[in-house]
Motif scaffolding. Sequence first.
Motif, PDB file in Angstrom:
ATOM      1  N   THR A 176      60.628  37.263  24.362  1.00 33.06           N
ATOM      2  CA  THR A 176      60.851  38.273  23.319  1.00 33.06           C
ATOM      3  C   THR A 176      61.721  37.757  22.180  1.00 33.06           C
ATOM      4  O   THR A 176      61.837  38.409  21.148  1.00 33.06           O
ATOM      5  N   GLY A 177      62.336  36.594  22.357  1.00 35.94           N
ATOM      6  CA  GLY A 177      63.237  36.059  21.333  1.00 35.94           C
ATOM      7  C   GLY A 177      62.486  35.440  20.168  1.00 35.94           C
ATOM      8  O   GLY A 177      61.260  35.268  20.195  1.00 35.94           O
ATOM      9  N   ALA A 178      63.228  35.076  19.124  1.00 38.10           N
ATOM     10  CA  ALA A 178      62.619  34.488  17.930  1.00 38.10           C
ATOM     11  C   ALA A 178      61.852  33.220  18.265  1.00 38.10           C
ATOM     12  O   ALA A 178      60.721  33.017  17.796  1.00 38.10           O
ATOM     13  N   VAL A 179      62.449  32.356  19.094  1.00 35.52           N
ATOM     14  CA  VAL A 179      61.782  31.104  19.460  1.00 35.52           C
ATOM     15  C   VAL A 179      60.658  31.361  20.446  1.00 35.52           C
ATOM     16  O   VAL A 179      59.567  30.779  20.334  1.00 35.52           O
ATOM     17  N   GLY A 180      60.886  32.242  21.416  1.00 33.15           N
ATOM     18  CA  GLY A 180      59.853  32.563  22.393  1.00 33.15           C
ATOM     19  C   GLY A 180      58.582  33.077  21.733  1.00 33.15           C
ATOM     20  O   GLY A 180      57.461  32.696  22.108  1.00 33.15           O
ATOM     21  N   GLN A 181      58.745  33.930  20.743  1.00 29.41           N
ATOM     22  CA  GLN A 181      57.587  34.453  20.013  1.00 29.41           C
ATOM     23  C   GLN A 181      56.854  33.338  19.276  1.00 29.41           C
ATOM     24  O   GLN A 181      55.619  33.295  19.251  1.00 29.41           O
ATOM     25  N   LYS A 182      57.622  32.415  18.692  1.00 30.11           N
ATOM     26  CA  LYS A 182      57.008  31.278  17.999  1.00 30.11           C
ATOM     27  C   LYS A 182      56.316  30.332  18.984  1.00 30.11           C
ATOM     28  O   LYS A 182      55.310  29.706  18.650  1.00 30.11           O
ATOM     29  N   MET A 183      56.866  30.222  20.194  1.00 24.91           N
ATOM     30  CA  MET A 183      56.211  29.406  21.215  1.00 24.91           C
ATOM     31  C   MET A 183      54.826  29.951  21.529  1.00 24.91           C
ATOM     32  O   MET A 183      53.840  29.207  21.617  1.00 24.91           O
TER      33      MET A 183
ATOM     34  N   ILE B  18      62.835  18.257  30.618  1.00 22.99           N
ATOM     35  CA  ILE B  18      62.912  17.570  29.323  1.00 22.99           C
ATOM     36  C   ILE B  18      63.642  18.504  28.373  1.00 22.99           C
ATOM     37  O   ILE B  18      63.308  19.684  28.279  1.00 22.99           O
ATOM     38  N   ALA B  19      64.637  17.986  27.665  1.00 24.26           N
ATOM     39  CA  ALA B  19      65.423  18.814  26.748  1.00 24.26           C
ATOM     40  C   ALA B  19      64.868  18.729  25.338  1.00 24.26           C
ATOM     41  O   ALA B  19      64.504  17.654  24.854  1.00 24.26           O
ATOM     42  N   ASN B  20      64.799  19.879  24.696  1.00 22.44           N
ATOM     43  CA  ASN B  20      64.421  19.977  23.286  1.00 22.44           C
ATOM     44  C   ASN B  20      65.718  19.952  22.471  1.00 22.44           C
ATOM     45  O   ASN B  20      66.618  20.740  22.735  1.00 22.44           O
ATOM     46  N   PRO B  21      65.859  19.063  21.495  1.00 20.38           N
ATOM     47  CA  PRO B  21      67.129  18.965  20.774  1.00 20.38           C
ATOM     48  C   PRO B  21      67.429  20.187  19.903  1.00 20.38           C
ATOM     49  O   PRO B  21      66.589  21.072  19.723  1.00 20.38           O
ATOM     50  N   ASN B  22      68.621  20.196  19.363  1.00 18.51           N
ATOM     51  CA  ASN B  22      69.047  21.220  18.417  1.00 18.51           C
ATOM     52  C   ASN B  22      68.138  21.176  17.188  1.00 18.51           C
ATOM     53  O   ASN B  22      67.705  20.115  16.755  1.00 18.51           O
ATOM     54  N   CYS B  23      67.861  22.342  16.615  1.00 12.42           N
ATOM     55  CA  CYS B  23      66.926  22.424  15.483  1.00 12.42           C
ATOM     56  C   CYS B  23      67.341  21.538  14.308  1.00 12.42           C
ATOM     57  O   CYS B  23      66.505  20.829  13.730  1.00 12.42           O
ATOM     58  N   SER B  24      68.607  21.540  13.962  1.00  8.79           N
ATOM     59  CA  SER B  24      69.052  20.746  12.815  1.00  8.79           C
ATOM     60  C   SER B  24      68.998  19.248  13.105  1.00  8.79           C
ATOM     61  O   SER B  24      68.787  18.430  12.201  1.00  8.79           O
TER      62      SER B  24
ATOM     63  N   GLU C  91      55.624  20.479   9.813  1.00 11.48           N
ATOM     64  CA  GLU C  91      56.141  19.168   9.434  1.00 11.48           C
ATOM     65  C   GLU C  91      57.609  19.231   8.989  1.00 11.48           C
ATOM     66  O   GLU C  91      58.172  20.297   8.755  1.00 11.48           O
ATOM     67  N   VAL C  92      58.186  18.033   8.843  1.00  9.92           N
ATOM     68  CA  VAL C  92      59.510  17.860   8.228  1.00  9.92           C
ATOM     69  C   VAL C  92      59.268  17.369   6.805  1.00  9.92           C
ATOM     70  O   VAL C  92      58.497  16.441   6.586  1.00  9.92           O
ATOM     71  N   PHE C  93      59.927  17.991   5.838  1.00  6.23           N
ATOM     72  CA  PHE C  93      59.708  17.674   4.431  1.00  6.23           C
ATOM     73  C   PHE C  93      60.944  16.985   3.849  1.00  6.23           C
ATOM     74  O   PHE C  93      62.074  17.417   4.103  1.00  6.23           O
ATOM     75  N   VAL C  94      60.712  15.932   3.083  1.00  5.54           N
ATOM     76  CA  VAL C  94      61.822  15.138   2.532  1.00  5.54           C
ATOM     77  C   VAL C  94      61.628  14.952   1.026  1.00  5.54           C
ATOM     78  O   VAL C  94      60.528  14.654   0.558  1.00  5.54           O
ATOM     79  N   GLY C  95      62.718  15.111   0.281  1.00  6.42           N
ATOM     80  CA  GLY C  95      62.703  14.879  -1.158  1.00  6.42           C
ATOM     81  C   GLY C  95      64.071  14.469  -1.663  1.00  6.42           C
ATOM     82  O   GLY C  95      64.973  14.177  -0.877  1.00  6.42           O
ATOM     83  N   ARG C  96      64.223  14.425  -2.992  1.00  7.38           N
ATOM     84  CA  ARG C  96      65.490  14.066  -3.648  1.00  7.38           C
ATOM     85  C   ARG C  96      66.037  12.723  -3.139  1.00  7.38           C
ATOM     86  O   ARG C  96      67.260  12.536  -3.008  1.00  7.38           O
ATOM     87  N   ILE C  97      65.162  11.775  -2.842  1.00  5.36           N
ATOM     88  CA  ILE C  97      65.627  10.469  -2.364  1.00  5.36           C
ATOM     89  C   ILE C  97      66.182   9.687  -3.546  1.00  5.36           C
ATOM     90  O   ILE C  97      65.508   9.499  -4.561  1.00  5.36           O
ATOM     91  N   ARG C  98      67.432   9.241  -3.419  1.00  6.05           N
ATOM     92  CA  ARG C  98      68.063   8.501  -4.516  1.00  6.05           C
ATOM     93  C   ARG C  98      69.133   7.576  -3.964  1.00  6.05           C
ATOM     94  O   ARG C  98      69.681   7.812  -2.893  1.00  6.05           O
ATOM     95  N   LYS C  99      69.394   6.555  -4.736  1.00  2.79           N
ATOM     96  CA  LYS C  99      70.387   5.547  -4.350  1.00  2.79           C
ATOM     97  C   LYS C  99      71.785   6.047  -4.679  1.00  2.79           C
ATOM     98  O   LYS C  99      72.001   6.708  -5.708  1.00  2.79           O
TER      99      LYS C  99
ATOM    100  N   ALA D  62      62.124  23.985  17.010  1.00  3.19           N
ATOM    101  CA  ALA D  62      62.196  24.627  18.331  1.00  3.19           C
ATOM    102  C   ALA D  62      60.828  24.710  18.990  1.00  3.19           C
ATOM    103  O   ALA D  62      60.479  23.887  19.824  1.00  3.19           O
ATOM    104  N   ALA D  63      60.028  25.724  18.615  1.00  2.00           N
ATOM    105  CA  ALA D  63      58.787  26.019  19.335  1.00  2.00           C
ATOM    106  C   ALA D  63      57.769  24.895  19.249  1.00  2.00           C
ATOM    107  O   ALA D  63      57.187  24.491  20.267  1.00  2.00           O
ATOM    108  N   TRP D  64      57.516  24.370  18.046  1.00  5.28           N
ATOM    109  CA  TRP D  64      56.510  23.327  17.907  1.00  5.28           C
ATOM    110  C   TRP D  64      56.954  22.052  18.604  1.00  5.28           C
ATOM    111  O   TRP D  64      56.158  21.402  19.289  1.00  5.28           O
TER     112      TRP D  64
END
Length: 348
Positions: free
Chosen positions: A15-22, A127-133, A302-310, A331-333
């Motif tokens: 019933t939780g946010a992640v469970g529903q997404k699972m 098997i452990a699923n890591p923290n979302c961040s 997916e994971v999205f990446v931008g603003r790449i700069r030196k 989390a779910a995916w």
Amino acid sequence: MTQSKLYNIAVVGATGAVGQKMLETLEDRDFPVNELKLLSSSRSAGKKQMFKGTEYTLEEATPESFENIDIALFSAGGSVSKKLAPEAVKRGALVIDNTSAYRMDEKVPLVVPEVNEEDIQNHNGIIANPNCSTIQMVAALEPIKTHLGLNRVIVSTYQAVSGAGNEAADELRDQSQAFLNGEEMQANILPVGGDKKHYPIAFNALPQIDVFQENGYTFEEMKMINETKKIMHAPSLQVSATCVRLPFFTSHAESVYVEVDKAGVTVEELKSLIGEADGVVLEDDPSTQTYPTPLSSAGKREVFVGRIRKDLDQENGFHLWVVSDNLLKGAAWNSVQIAERVIARQWL
């Protein structure tokens, strides 16, 4: 996902946010489900939930719930996982746990498939699923570490309220309406439900996610630090984190500073590596204001990446902006993805 053999699946915390997404993800991926068991606390038992057009009744999670279960997806809090995951394993189930209960256990693999899929085969039932961040950051960092070497990471996060559950999202809605009506905002959940003080999140920024540790960092920050080192097999990697909750609903954003080992690396080289990485999408064109945002990444795996700069002062330093849906890849995916890899590689 097409597969001839079917599996008995349990979702704990349905019933939780992640469970529903699972459940949504299992359906979206056409996961090979034979029997599905939805498990919850006693107070949610008896509620109804739909899956693939069929109505299921939630049952209270008990040790006996896991008889004849092949894979159990847990997302009901660390205390539930500590109590019931060993019971599930004892009955022959593979547990994929989305809590912090087992992440730093040396005997439990902590997995982001794009980074350390091979660790899955070392499982002893959990098997452990890591923290979302952590998940989205290491997915973006893996191609850098592999091709350029990596010795330092400094991250500041901008995290959505859904990371604190459905009640936190409801509180943001209520506070926003109260603020716009000129009424006093009621705060009962954030930054941490069980902590001493609570602050409004609406139109605010809270530099605390999870409880403070003796070293001045929060548990969320220490999770990012320790989990990154474990997943990337880099115990000497220098990692520091500041985690902040912001008033939007879905997707975490991160400003990440890295220092690489290889000399003379260009921004174009970094963009090329990240753009070719598994599960990562490059969205980076300042001339057209192209970069990922929480809204644009919501609902995507997916994971999205931008603003790449030196960096302007550090020769081997680079800055990245990393965004991903915290309930999906965070989390779910990632959990379902682990289950898919387990089946594909016959590691069950």
